[in-house]
Design an enzyme around this catalytic site. Structure first.
Site, PDB file in Angstrom:
ATOM      1  N   ASN A 248      68.047   3.249  35.029  1.00  0.00           N
ATOM      2  CA  ASN A 248      68.480   3.815  33.755  1.00  0.00           C
ATOM      3  C   ASN A 248      68.047   2.950  32.577  1.00  0.00           C
ATOM      4  O   ASN A 248      67.210   3.341  31.773  1.00  0.00           O
ATOM      5  CB  ASN A 248      69.996   4.016  33.737  1.00  0.00           C
ATOM      6  CG  ASN A 248      70.449   4.897  32.590  1.00  0.00           C
ATOM      7  OD1 ASN A 248      70.346   6.119  32.650  1.00  0.00           O
ATOM      8  ND2 ASN A 248      70.940   4.280  31.524  1.00  0.00           N
ATOM      9  N   ASP A 249      68.609   1.752  32.478  1.00  0.00           N
ATOM     10  CA  ASP A 249      68.341   0.908  31.316  1.00  0.00           C
ATOM     11  C   ASP A 249      66.874   0.529  31.182  1.00  0.00           C
ATOM     12  O   ASP A 249      66.358   0.400  30.074  1.00  0.00           O
ATOM     13  CB  ASP A 249      69.189  -0.367  31.379  1.00  0.00           C
ATOM     14  CG  ASP A 249      70.679  -0.072  31.293  1.00  0.00           C
ATOM     15  OD1 ASP A 249      71.039   0.946  30.668  1.00  0.00           O
ATOM     16  OD2 ASP A 249      71.473  -0.842  31.860  1.00  0.00           O
TER      17      ASP A 249
END
Length: 457
Positions: A383-384
């Site tokens: 995600n990040d």
């Protein structure tokens, strides 16, 4: 009296040191990492055997007891640990190493009145205690026994300053008078410093802190080599300290931040913070069959693995999917972000366990220019490291962090368990991009369904 002469001991220590150097060289590349690890293990075994046979005969029973106790604890733990818990195990081993160095230094304090050796004792105790306590906090954060958010309290910087000042004073008194009481005070202050150092660190920064604490342990071991007059400890500790420092700097650069900002950024609101908030914004969902069509008829697919893949233990399934796509003539590679996962090299280790060819792995700088010509970017549990906020949102906690430019791909497919954000605790706008589709569910199960659909095309 010992079973080995000093000359043979020195020669075997030299051989072990050469093994450690060759191991580091091998570990610098995924292609040679397994060989490097084997060489390092051989060097460690040689070092232990040398210590055993060069010890005084009356100490051998105690050494045997220590080996048996350590083996009974370590072997079952190491065999049963899952890949998702490997970062915790690494952090735990690192902390134990620092704590052991600190305790050895305390025991050696009364055997030498040389002020320079006592200075090495103080350094070993302080840095080893910091590494032990700090590693314990990283284990707690990784295991989610404590919050992954930065943990702060009013006046914390002042408390940290007071602890460090107290450590300096205690260390000076230990050097001057060699008091056991002040040594224990120094150990206590070192433990407090380790806690205060790591508690303010957010979850996404923990892998970098693990690397930093690894460097601390190496320095403590090197200093204990000075205390004990053991050249092998000095060499091995220096190698670990130097490599850990370099790795910390590289990883911090990969995050687009400085080490000081990672450690103390929370005091001014700049450190990453974990979150459990779920987004209720609409997204475009897909089915395994639709994803299979996207992948099966693409010319080029880039797979981006993340911690979610490790949690689901889906590395073997994703490797099988890559093989199935390659059999259809699809060019498939894996994009590796330096801080993906929960420890340095986590994704490399995960994919190596599934026998993914090293040639299929692409580092960030190498793969980013290729996304523009990529038909489908398949993001599995990351995600990040793909969040465009790192480039577009100056107020974001990950702003400035280099990311994998999956946004440049023609199509993006996310395999996610839920809409929960990553450790940075911020929403990923890429999830709402018109060219992005999401396939919800356990990553391993989703990959298996997509794999079955690809085979049926």
């Amino acid at each position: 009296m010992s079973l080995l002469t000093p000359e043979w001991t020195a020669l075997l220590y030299l051989a072990a040191a050469v093994c450690f150097i060759l191991a580091l060289k091998g570990l610098s590349s995924p292609r040679t990492a397994r060989r490097g690890n084997a060489i390092g293990a051989a060097g460690a075994l040689l070092a232990v055997i040398t210590v055993f046979f060069s010890a005084r005969l009356e100490n051998i029973p105690l050494i045997l007891v220590a080996i048996v106790v350590g083996s009974v604890i370590a072997v079952p733990v190491a065999r049963r640990v899952q890949m998702t818990q490997m970062p915790q195990l690494v952090a735990l081993f690192n902390g134990v190493g620092g704590g052991a160095a600190a305790l050895v230094a305390v025991l050696e304090l009364g055997h030498n009145e040389d002020p320079w050796v006592r200075l090495a004792v103080v350094f070993t105790m302080l840095v080893g205690a910091v590494s032990f306590a700090g590693s314990a906090v990283t284990v707690g954060k990784l295991q989610e026994l404590i919050s992954t958010r930065p943990l702060l309290f009013p006046g914390m910087p002042w408390v940290m300053g007071a602890v460090l000042l107290g450590a300096v004073i205690s260390g000076a008194l230990v050097v001057l008078i060699g008091s056991l009481g002040w040594s224990l005070a120094l150990l206590g202050l070192g433990l407090a410093a380790g806690l205060l150092l790591v508690l303010p660190v957010g979850g996404a920064d923990v892998p970098i802190v693990i690397s930093l604490l690894n460097a601390f342990t190496g320095l403590a071991v090197a200093a204990s080599g000075v205390v004990l007059g053991n050249v092998l400890l000095l060499v091995a500790g220096t190698l670990v300290g130097a490599s850990g420092t370099i790795l910390t700097k590289v990883m911090a650069s990969a995050m687009g931040r400085g080490v000081a900002g990672i450690l103390f950024g929370a005091f001014k609101g700049g450190s990453t913070a974990g979150s459990t908030a779920l987004s209720d914004r609409p997204v475009r969902c897909s089915s395994p069959e639709d994803v299979a069509v996207q992948l099966g008829y693409a010319q080029r697919v880039v797979i981006v693995p993340g911690y979610g893949l490790a949690v689901a233990q889906g590395q073997h399934t994703v490797a099988e999917l890559a093989t199935a796509l390659a059999a259809r003539g699809v060019d498939v590679v894996f994009a590796i972000h330096p801080v993906a996962g929960r420890m340095p090299g986590h994704m490399n280790v995960l994919l190596a366990e599934a026998d993914v060819p090293y040639e299929s792995l692409r580092e960030l700088a190498e793969v980013n220019p290729e996304f523009a010509t990529t038909d489908v970017a398949l993001v599995v549990g990351a995600n990040d490291v793909v969040n465009p906020a790192a480039k577009s949102s100056p107020g974001s906690p990950i702003y400035g962090m280099p990311i994998l430019e999956v946004v440049q791909a023609q199509q993006v497919v996310f395999l996610k368990r839920s809409m929960r954000p990553g450790f940075a605790g911020i929403e990923n706008e890429l999830l709402h991009d018109p060219k992005t589709t999401l396939l919800f569910g356990d990553a391993k199960e989703s990959l298996a369904r997509v794999l079955g659909a690809v085979k049926a095309l």
